[in-house]
Write a protein that holds these residues in place. Structure first.
Motif, PDB file in Angstrom:
ATOM      1  N   SER A   1      -5.745   1.879  -2.046  1.00  0.00           N
ATOM      2  CA  SER A   1      -6.202   1.574  -0.694  1.00  0.00           C
ATOM      3  C   SER A   1      -6.948   0.246  -0.705  1.00  0.00           C
TER       4      SER A   1
ATOM      5  N   HIS B   1      -1.954   6.498  -2.950  1.00  0.00           N
ATOM      6  CA  HIS B   1      -2.408   6.006  -1.646  1.00  0.00           C
ATOM      7  C   HIS B   1      -3.904   5.699  -1.653  1.00  0.00           C
ATOM      8  N   ILE B   2      -4.700   6.564  -2.219  1.00  0.00           N
ATOM      9  CA  ILE B   2      -6.148   6.350  -2.241  1.00  0.00           C
ATOM     10  C   ILE B   2      -6.525   5.303  -3.288  1.00  0.00           C
TER      11      ILE B   2
ATOM     12  N   TRP C   1       0.866  -1.179   0.000  1.00  0.00           N
ATOM     13  CA  TRP C   1       0.000   0.000   0.000  1.00  0.00           C
ATOM     14  C   TRP C   1       0.902   1.228   0.000  1.00  0.00           C
ATOM     15  N   PRO C   2       0.955   1.954  -1.109  1.00  0.00           N
ATOM     16  CA  PRO C   2       1.947   3.026  -1.227  1.00  0.00           C
ATOM     17  C   PRO C   2       1.472   4.332  -0.597  1.00  0.00           C
ATOM     18  N   ALA C   3       2.401   5.188  -0.335  1.00  0.00           N
ATOM     19  CA  ALA C   3       2.080   6.561   0.055  1.00  0.00           C
ATOM     20  C   ALA C   3       2.024   7.411  -1.216  1.00  0.00           C
ATOM     21  N   GLY C   4       1.786   8.682  -1.040  1.00  0.00           N
ATOM     22  CA  GLY C   4       1.805   9.570  -2.188  1.00  0.00           C
ATOM     23  C   GLY C   4       0.521   9.534  -2.998  1.00  0.00           C
ATOM     24  N   HIS C   5       0.640   9.780  -4.311  1.00  0.00           N
ATOM     25  CA  HIS C   5      -0.544   9.988  -5.137  1.00  0.00           C
ATOM     26  C   HIS C   5      -1.331   8.700  -5.385  1.00  0.00           C
TER      27      HIS C   5
END
Length: 307
Positions: free
Chosen positions: A99, A95-96, A89-93
């Motif tokens: 999810s 992330h949503i 599950w990445p951070a940044g753009h």
């Protein structure tokens, strides 16, 4: 036969549980690879039946038996969603977009679409095959990025949807030939599709590598660096020899029913190695073992239920 299949499933489950304790990330990626391989067969059967309706081919007897597992794929997808949430599950753009909720909703919609299409193909003499093929193209375009590139979010590869689509078609054709489903004429057609799918998959995977290599794109080489470490480095070569060269020789030279069965088995093995390289290669031997355990667990359970 039933007892042996259930024993194989039990061994697979125990092995997966042990791997989950040792290396949860490797177990999750191995399960993803197993899911991709096992889901490719029924989804590919849906696609090939739609193609058959469009071009007027008669592949019903060979492909209809492969549609049964579709309603159960949702249960197999639950660990994939959990693994995505825990380890990718990445951070940044992104992330949503990646999810757990969004990932699960898209996957559920895709499985519902393929299941509904399979039911329509089985129950209705006439379905709008052309529009449904177009809809499948849209659905697989999203799933290609989720299921193949979800293990490395942000990795650019515009061929991912086509790679998943070819994997599905090749998986269904290979399984039908390996299992001896349908008539000899149907298996002959599907054997040629095995070779075509193998050529297409090899080209799609190589051309992405060539673009990154010859384009000198250092920001994109992480994908291949991770998959250039043992044992992942062995998998593409083995997949090419077993899943492409083997079926070409068997289908082109053998041209017999045993040769087509053997070509189907080799193509399935090559496809499995390719999927493991994509989805679980960086996790090393544990990821490879987890993928095998997942196939053993699910395949044994399915075989025991049918027997």
């Amino acid at each position: 036969m039933r007892a042996g299949a259930l024993l194989a499933s039990f061994v697979g489950v125990v092995l997966l549980a042990w791997l989950a304790i040792i290396d949860p990330a490797a177990a999750a990626d191995g399960w993803r690879a197993a899911f991709l391989l096992l889901s490719a067969v029924p989804v590919g059967a849906v696609v090939l039946l739609l193609i058959a309706r469009v071009v007027g081919a008669d592949w019903e007897a060979a492909l209809q038996p492969l549609l049964g597992p579709l309603p159960w794929l949702g249960f197999l997808l639950i660990p994939v969603v959990a693994g995505q949430a825990l380890f990718h599950w990445p951070a940044g753009h992104l992330h949503i977009w990646l999810s757990p909720l969004a990932f699960a909703i898209r996957a559920a919609f895709a499985l519902l679409f393929w299941t509904w299409t399979a039911r329509a193909l089985a129950c209705r003499p006439s379905v709008p095959a052309g529009p449904l093929l177009l809809a499948h193209g849209l659905v697989v375009s999203v799933m290609g990025y989720d299921w193949l590139l979800g293990v490395m979010p942000g990795q650019p590869n515009s061929a991912a949807p086509m790679i998943l689509a070819v994997m599905q078609i090749g998986g269904a054709a290979a399984f039908a030939c390996a299992a001896g489903l349908g008539t000899p004429a149907q298996r002959r057609d599907l054997a040629y599709l095995i070779v075509a799918s193998g050529l297409g998959l090899a080209y799609l995977l190589y051309i992405d590598f060539a673009i990154v290599w010859f384009g000198n794109l250092p920001a994109h080489v992480g994908w291949y660096v991770q998959r250039g470490i043992m044992p992942a480095a062995l998998l593409p070569g083995l997949a090419l020899a077993l899943g492409l060269l083997g079926p070409i020789l068997l289908v082109g030279i053998g041209r017999s029913e045993p040769a087509r069965r053997q070509a189907g088995l080799l193509a399935l093995l090559g496809l499995g190695l390719t999927i493991v390289w994509v989805a679980a290669g960086p996790t090393g031997w544990l990821g490879l073992l987890a993928a095998f355990a997942g196939v053993l667990a699910i395949g044994g359970l399915a075989r025991g239920a049918v027997a």
